[in-house]
Design a protein around this motif. Structure first.
Motif, PDB file in Angstrom:
ATOM      1  N   ALA A  95      -2.348 -25.230   6.057  1.00 15.05           N
ATOM      2  CA  ALA A  95      -1.243 -26.180   6.298  1.00 15.05           C
ATOM      3  C   ALA A  95      -0.016 -25.760   5.496  1.00 15.05           C
ATOM      4  CB  ALA A  95      -1.681 -27.584   5.903  1.00 15.05           C
ATOM      5  N   ARG A  96      -0.272 -25.233   4.313  1.00 15.22           N
ATOM      6  CA  ARG A  96       0.841 -24.739   3.494  1.00 15.22           C
ATOM      7  C   ARG A  96       1.521 -23.555   4.186  1.00 15.22           C
ATOM      8  NH1 ARG A  96      -0.885 -23.064  -2.501  1.00 15.22           N
ATOM      9  NH2 ARG A  96       0.835 -21.733  -3.099  1.00 15.22           N
ATOM     10  N   GLY A  97       0.718 -22.694   4.825  1.00 19.79           N
ATOM     11  CA  GLY A  97       1.284 -21.572   5.593  1.00 19.79           C
ATOM     12  C   GLY A  97       2.207 -22.080   6.692  1.00 19.79           C
ATOM     13  N   TRP A  99      -6.653 -11.193  -2.058  1.00 21.64           N
ATOM     14  CA  TRP A  99      -7.616 -11.949  -1.253  1.00 21.64           C
ATOM     15  C   TRP A  99      -7.679 -13.420  -1.610  1.00 21.64           C
ATOM     16  CZ3 TRP A  99     -10.327 -13.658  -5.288  1.00 21.64           C
ATOM     17  CH2 TRP A  99     -10.410 -12.834  -6.412  1.00 21.64           C
ATOM     18  N   ASN A 100      -7.004 -13.832  -2.699  1.00 17.13           N
ATOM     19  CA  ASN A 100      -7.253 -15.208  -3.168  1.00 17.13           C
ATOM     20  C   ASN A 100      -6.520 -16.280  -2.367  1.00 17.13           C
ATOM     21  OD1 ASN A 100      -4.873 -14.304  -4.334  1.00 17.13           O
ATOM     22  ND2 ASN A 100      -5.083 -15.587  -6.134  1.00 17.13           N
ATOM     23  N   PHE A 101      -5.382 -15.929  -1.766  1.00 14.98           N
ATOM     24  CA  PHE A 101      -4.684 -16.845  -0.845  1.00 14.98           C
ATOM     25  C   PHE A 101      -4.379 -16.051   0.427  1.00 14.98           C
ATOM     26  CE2 PHE A 101      -4.080 -19.103  -4.792  1.00 14.98           C
ATOM     27  CZ  PHE A 101      -4.086 -20.443  -4.418  1.00 14.98           C
ATOM     28  N   LYS A 118      -7.045 -18.103  -9.144  1.00 14.58           N
ATOM     29  CA  LYS A 118      -5.616 -18.263  -8.859  1.00 14.58           C
ATOM     30  C   LYS A 118      -4.870 -17.648 -10.029  1.00 14.58           C
ATOM     31  CE  LYS A 118      -6.071 -22.910  -6.862  1.00 14.58           C
ATOM     32  NZ  LYS A 118      -5.572 -24.292  -6.926  1.00 14.58           N
ATOM     33  N   CYS A 119      -3.737 -17.026  -9.752  1.00  8.55           N
ATOM     34  CA  CYS A 119      -2.981 -16.481 -10.885  1.00  8.55           C
ATOM     35  C   CYS A 119      -2.412 -17.614 -11.733  1.00  8.55           C
ATOM     36  CB  CYS A 119      -1.894 -15.543 -10.400  1.00  8.55           C
ATOM     37  SG  CYS A 119      -0.792 -16.314  -9.250  1.00  8.55           S
ATOM     38  N   THR A 120      -2.356 -18.823 -11.171  1.00  7.49           N
ATOM     39  CA  THR A 120      -1.848 -19.984 -11.916  1.00  7.49           C
ATOM     40  C   THR A 120      -2.983 -20.810 -12.538  1.00  7.49           C
ATOM     41  OG1 THR A 120      -1.867 -21.112  -9.795  1.00  7.49           O
ATOM     42  CG2 THR A 120       0.265 -20.290 -10.544  1.00  7.49           C
ATOM     43  N   ALA A 121      -4.220 -20.339 -12.437  1.00  8.60           N
ATOM     44  CA  ALA A 121      -5.359 -21.130 -12.926  1.00  8.60           C
ATOM     45  C   ALA A 121      -5.277 -21.377 -14.432  1.00  8.60           C
ATOM     46  CB  ALA A 121      -6.666 -20.406 -12.602  1.00  8.60           C
TER      47      ALA A 121
HETATM   48  O1  LIG Z   1      -1.144 -22.000  -7.538  1.00  8.73           O
HETATM   49  C1  LIG Z   1      -0.862 -21.660  -6.389  1.00  8.73           C
HETATM   50  O2  LIG Z   1      -0.871 -22.467  -5.485  1.00  8.73           O
HETATM   51  C2  LIG Z   1      -0.460 -20.247  -6.090  1.00  8.73           C
HETATM   52  C3  LIG Z   1      -1.228 -19.276  -6.908  1.00  8.73           C
HETATM   53  C4  LIG Z   1      -0.916 -17.876  -6.580  1.00  8.73           C
HETATM   54  O3  LIG Z   1       0.133 -17.548  -6.116  1.00  8.73           O
HETATM   55  C5  LIG Z   1      -1.900 -16.834  -6.812  1.00  8.73           C
HETATM   56  O4  LIG Z   1      -2.969 -17.105  -7.336  1.00  8.73           O
HETATM   57  O5  LIG Z   1      -1.625 -15.676  -6.455  1.00  8.73           O
END
Ligand SMILES: O=C(O)CCC(=O)C(=O)O
Ligand SMILES: NC(=O)C1=CN([C@@H]2O[C@H](COP(=O)(O)OP(=O)(O)OC[C@H]3O[C@@H](n4cnc5c(N)ncnc54)[C@H](OP(=O)(O)O)[C@@H]3O)[C@@H](O)[C@H]2O)C=CC1
Length: 489
Positions: free
Chosen positions: A111-113, A157-159, A289-292
């Motif tokens: 949905a975000r896409g 691959w994560n998103f 997630k890179c924001t985890a």
């Molecule tokens: O936190 C998010 O929704 C995006 C995280 C992100 O861009 C990533 O993990 O590559």
């Protein structure tokens, strides 16, 4: 009797408006991390020749695409959005099968896409320059923007839906054509996203997709003389090599890389809110997630009650196949990722941190065929430890105790990354100090470290990015070049 290989669909590259097999005649099997014996699809393992064809197609389509009005390019993106929206359930299910995140998360991402496509479709009607007063009273001086040309898009691959879309949509709306290399791990989901572009009638050559290994196709994009700009999301190590390769031949590049994101919990925080945000920020998507949230920095006065509440909640989380309704956390996306996470957990124990819960692959018949790892919490973690410094990309939280806000911020900043950071407190003075002093591109107050919004700039400080920003209006800075125009009668 039909074999699984006969039933399983093979996905092809998309080059110059056609679905084509790789010239190498080689395929990779994309497997389900919740059940490694299930093949989600076969994908192409392309070679340099396939990349050359895609670049040539993107180059040939470039002028025609650039010359369309922004509104017309936007109409194509609206069509892609509508098709993706109709296919949300199917594409989300594929995503869950291919990389393991839970179905609600996969639907949310799809949905975000859709929303990202609509946002950038509208961008085709917005201003692309400014009038600047000239010192010559008879002259008109203004800026306008032009596309870079052909843009290479390398994604992780994560998103597998959101990241490709947030790179491809702005590239297209500003008039670039695209050569896209998805992570091989999630190339089936990527192929389904590209089917939406094909079905929307986006002209041949405007979007091309070449599947294959990073060192061949990803590096090939960074090095290709026909590619004018490269946008990358992934690991720091690969990102830097992509940046160096692009720089060496004078191409523009944009890198979004790792994070080691802290949450700070102060003594006046709403502890239930902070616990929930730590769990969601740290463990959703299995921490991939890179924001985890990775480091949890808690003021001494509330450390014990916070820890108790956190452990109670973590112990309730149900691990399982992301397609099952009751599953809260799915598997790691791949065996490689599982091994990495287990390696970091081992390292944490070896270096003297105390394991409070988790730390191993879960037991149980239903989980034995998947790349599962238990949600893991450490305490007695100090900043010198590997688990406090390196990106783990797994469901691992490191608790750290501090005596003051100043100490918390110092600890939070004591890493090479600077992507996202959050704080839980009601004290406005502390909030303002945090906003001022924290080294992070995303600063979040009383909210989880993850959860970016598509209309706002996204990117990090220090080693987290190439100091550029993606998404929102900020995307225009990477995907266009500015022309300053001076006109005299
Ligand atoms: O936190 C998010 O929704 C995006 C995280 C992100 O861009 C990533 O993990 O590559
Ligand atoms: N910032 C983020 O969002 C992400 C961070 N990571 C971090 O990276 C770690 C490793 O994950 P991994 O999947 O290996 O990440 P990579 O950085 O290897 O992969 C990201 C993308 O780059 C491609 N790639 C790989 N090697 C090269 C190369 N030499 N030149 C150009 N492109 C290349 C990959 O292709 P392919 O995989 O198909 O070979 C993929 O499309 C994770 O544990 C995590 O710490 C990972 C993913 C996302």
């Amino acid at each position: 009797m039909t074999t699984q290989a006969q039933q399983t669909v093979t996905y092809r590259n998309y080059v110059n408006g056609e679905w084509v097999a790789a010239s190498t005649q080689q395929l990779d099997a994309s497997i389900n991390p919740a059940n490694k014996s299930e093949i989600v699809g076969y994908v192409q393992k392309s070679g340099k020749e396939d990349l050359d064809r895609a670049v040539q197609a993107a180059k040939s389509a470039q002028i025609g695409w650039r010359k369309l009005s922004g509104a017309t390019r936007g109409d194509y993106l609206y069509k892609v959005a509508d098709i993706l929206e109709k296919r949300t359930d199917e594409i989300a299910e594929t995503m869950t099968r291919e990389m393991g995140k839970t179905l609600p998360e996969a639907k949310g991402e799809t949905a975000r896409g859709v929303a990202i496509l609509r946002y950038y479709a509208g961008e085709g009607m917005r201003e692309i320059g400014n009038v600047i007063p000239s010192t010559d009273s008879e002259a008109l001086m203004f800026t306008t923007r032009v596309p870079l040309g052909v843009v290479g898009v390398i994604t992780p691959w994560n998103f597998p839906v959101a990241i490709p879309v947030w790179k491809i949509a702005p590239a297209l709306i500003y008039g670039n054509t695209v050569v896209f290399k998805p992570a091989q791990e999630t190339a089936v989901t990527a192929a389904k996203v590209i089917q939406c572009f094909a079905e929307a009638g986006v002209p041949a050559g405007v979007v091309n997709m070449v599947m294959g290994d990073g060192p061949v196709i990803g590096h090939g994009i960074a090095a290709h003389p026909g590619i004018d700009g490269v946008t990358f999301t992934g690991s720091e190590q690969v990102g830097k090599s992509v940046g160096q390769t692009a720089l060496a031949r004078g191409a523009k590049y944009q890198l979004e890389m790792g994070g080691k994101n802290p949450v700070i919990v102060l003594a006046d925080a709403d502890l239930d809110q902070a616990v929930e945000a730590t769990i969601i920020g740290g463990l959703r998507s299995t921490g991939q997630k890179c924001t985890a949230t990775s480091r949890v920095i808690v003021e001494r006065a509330v450390y014990e009650p916070f820890k108790e509440k956190l452990l109670a909640r973590v112990n309730e989380l149900k691990i399982g196949d992301g397609r099952e309704k009751e599953t809260w956390m799915g598997p790691c996306a791949s065996e490689k990722q599982l091994r990495t996470v287990l390696h970091y957990i081992e390292k944490g124990v070896e270096e003297g941190a105390t394991l409070l819960c988790g730390g191993k692959q879960p037991d149980g018949e239903a989980l034995k065929n998947g790349f599962y790892v238990e949600p893991t919490v450490f305490e007695h973690v100090n900043s010198g430890m590997t688990i406090a410094q390196e990106e783990i990309f797994g469901p691992v939280l490191a608790l750290m105790k501090v005596d003051s806000l100043e100490e918390a911020i110092e600890l939070a900043n004591d890493v090479e990354y600077g992507l996202s950071a959050s704080i839980f407190t009601k004290n406005i003075g502390h909030i303002l100090a945090f906003i001022q002093d924290i080294d992070a591109g995303l600063v979040r107050i009383n909210a989880e470290t993850a959860g970016v919004e598509l209309q706002a700039p996204f990117g990090g400080m220090k080693q987290s990015s190439s100091h550029s920003r993606e998404q929102g209006r900020a995307a225009i800075e990477f995907f266009t070049a500015v022309k300053t125009v001076f006109i005299k009668p």
